[in-house]
Motif scaffolding. Structure first.
Motif, short mmCIF file in Angstrom:
data_model
loop_
_atom_site.label_atom_id
_atom_site.label_comp_id
_atom_site.label_asym_id
_atom_site.label_seq_id
_atom_site.Cartn_x
_atom_site.Cartn_y
_atom_site.Cartn_z
N GLU A 4 3.08 14.28 1.25
CA GLU A 4 4.17 16.32 0.99
C GLU A 4 4.79 15.83 0.37
O GLU A 4 6.26 14.95 0.43
N GLY A 5 5.31 16.93 -0.58
CA GLY A 5 6.15 17.19 -0.88
C GLY A 5 6.17 18.48 -1.95
O GLY A 5 5.87 19.56 -1.89
N GLU A 6 6.52 18.00 -3.35
CA GLU A 6 6.74 19.43 -4.05
C GLU A 6 6.63 18.55 -5.75
O GLU A 6 6.94 17.62 -6.41
N SER A 7 6.13 19.11 -6.71
CA SER A 7 5.86 18.85 -7.68
C SER A 7 6.27 19.91 -8.59
O SER A 7 5.47 21.00 -8.90
N PHE A 8 6.04 19.75 -10.18
CA PHE A 8 6.01 21.18 -11.42
C PHE A 8 5.26 21.45 -11.35
O PHE A 8 5.15 22.66 -11.45
N ASN A 9 3.79 21.03 -11.28
CA ASN A 9 2.72 21.38 -11.91
C ASN A 9 2.25 22.10 -9.99
O ASN A 9 1.71 23.15 -10.02
N LEU A 10 2.15 21.38 -9.26
CA LEU A 10 1.55 22.38 -8.31
C LEU A 10 2.30 22.50 -7.31
O LEU A 10 1.73 23.44 -5.89
N GLY A 11 3.29 22.51 -7.15
CA GLY A 11 4.39 22.96 -6.44
C GLY A 11 4.33 22.69 -4.89
O GLY A 11 4.09 20.87 -5.11
N SER A 12 4.77 23.35 -4.09
CA SER A 12 5.01 22.11 -2.44
C SER A 12 3.10 21.82 -1.67
O SER A 12 2.77 22.82 -2.10
N PHE A 13 3.05 21.12 -1.71
CA PHE A 13 1.64 20.38 -1.21
C PHE A 13 1.48 19.70 -0.52
O PHE A 13 2.08 19.32 0.38
N ASP A 14 0.13 19.34 1.17
CA ASP A 14 0.29 19.10 1.95
C ASP A 14 -1.16 18.24 1.93
O ASP A 14 -1.50 18.71 3.08
N ASN A 15 -1.40 17.32 1.48
CA ASN A 15 -2.56 16.32 1.42
C ASN A 15 -2.83 15.39 2.47
O ASN A 15 -2.13 14.49 2.30
N THR A 16 -3.82 15.57 2.70
CA THR A 16 -4.52 13.52 3.70
C THR A 16 -5.92 14.00 3.33
O THR A 16 -6.19 13.87 2.77
N GLU A 17 -5.63 11.48 2.84
CA GLU A 17 -6.87 11.56 2.47
C GLU A 17 -7.33 10.72 3.79
O GLU A 17 -6.15 10.14 3.98
N SER A 18 -8.65 10.28 3.76
CA SER A 18 -8.83 9.50 4.71
C SER A 18 -9.88 8.37 4.25
O SER A 18 -10.75 9.17 3.06
N SER A 19 -10.00 6.89 4.02
CA SER A 19 -11.11 5.92 3.47
C SER A 19 -10.89 4.69 4.30
O SER A 19 -10.62 5.29 5.92
N GLY A 20 -11.88 3.41 4.31
CA GLY A 20 -12.13 2.74 4.58
C GLY A 20 -12.50 1.60 4.57
O GLY A 20 -13.18 1.67 3.39
N GLY A 21 -12.61 0.33 4.76
CA GLY A 21 -13.58 -0.96 4.82
C GLY A 21 -13.92 -1.75 5.31
O GLY A 21 -12.38 -1.74 6.22
N ILE A 22 -15.07 -2.88 5.49
CA ILE A 22 -14.34 -4.15 6.51
C ILE A 22 -13.86 -4.74 6.45
O ILE A 22 -12.72 -4.78 5.22
N ASN A 23 -13.13 -5.64 6.94
CA ASN A 23 -11.89 -6.23 7.04
C ASN A 23 -11.65 -7.67 6.96
O ASN A 23 -12.30 -8.04 8.66
N LEU A 24 -11.56 -8.75 6.27
CA LEU A 24 -12.01 -10.11 6.96
C LEU A 24 -10.52 -10.49 7.07
O LEU A 24 -10.00 -10.38 5.98
N ASN A 25 -10.31 -11.28 8.36
CA ASN A 25 -8.77 -11.98 8.41
C ASN A 25 -8.51 -13.75 9.06
O ASN A 25 -9.43 -13.82 9.51
N VAL A 26 -7.78 -14.48 8.31
CA VAL A 26 -7.45 -15.49 8.61
C VAL A 26 -6.18 -15.57 8.77
O VAL A 26 -4.78 -14.75 8.05
N GLY A 27 -5.89 -16.33 10.04
CA GLY A 27 -4.01 -16.19 10.11
C GLY A 27 -3.71 -17.73 11.16
O GLY A 27 -4.31 -18.92 11.34
N LEU A 28 -2.41 -17.63 11.13
CA LEU A 28 -2.25 -19.25 11.68
C LEU A 28 -0.94 -18.93 12.36
O LEU A 28 0.01 -18.30 12.65
#
Length: 197
Positions: free
Chosen positions: A126-150
């Protein structure tokens, strides 16, 4: 309103857990650090919250389910000179998983764990730039998650922890009428504290 709702729910779970002796629930707060491929402009981590429930106790191993939510945020301001740019990038990671937490005989305070789940990534620009003007974009993605912890028990309820999340993110972008598939190897180190109830 959302803040009050969250605090009320958290207070309920904490008060209910104070009378329990088997500590099936835990909450955690972590500081996440990106150590893999970048999401967007590699926004730094702010905070990661999690909650876990252990539904099966086999003495040496406890099986459970949990969810974490992390936020990464960055302001991009004139990083692309000489073109004017000023926008905020926010990335939310929602990570449901199942996990196994182990107790090592002879070292009762130390608990290694492994988990498997899926990470949903929601990115907002969300913001503005010289060539795009004001913008407000949302993108979604995802993937498999492997977790190790202590984790290390400070008391029966409080613990310190370190964990690593590997995420195999898959996304599709439309560029000039063509769908381009992108795969990234995301990695996050998380250091934090937790409370069992």
């Amino acid at each position: 309103m959302k803040k009050n709702y969250f605090l009320t729910v958290l207070a309920f779970f904490l008060s209910a857990g104070l009378f329990s002796q088997d500590y099936k629930w835990s909450v955690e707060a972590n500081y996440p650090i990106s150590v893999g491929d970048e999401i967007g402009n590699d926004a730094p981590g702010l905070l990661d919250f999690g909650i876990k429930y252990r539904f099966l106790d086999l003495k040496i191993v406890k099986i459970g389910a949990g969810i974490n939510a992390g936020v990464f945020k960055k302001n991009i301001s004139d990083d692309f000179k000489p073109v004017f740019t000023d926008f905020d990038e926010t990335n939310w990671l929602i990570q449901p998983k199942v996990f196994a937490e182990f107790t090592i005989p002879g070292i009762q305070k130390l608990h290694p764990s492994v988990g498997l789940g899926y990470t949903f990534i929601e990115s907002k620009f969300e913001g503005e730039s010289f060539n795009l003007g004001s913008f407000d974009n949302t993108e979604s993605s995802g993937g498999i998650n492997l977790n190790v912890g202590l984790s290390y028990d400070i008391t029966k309820r409080f613990f310190l922890q370190a964990q690593y999340d590997y995420i195999r993110e898959k996304d599709t972008y439309n560029y000039e009428g063509q769908d381009l598939k992108v795969k990234r190897n995301l990695g996050y180190l998380k250091f934090g504290v937790g409370f069992r109830f």
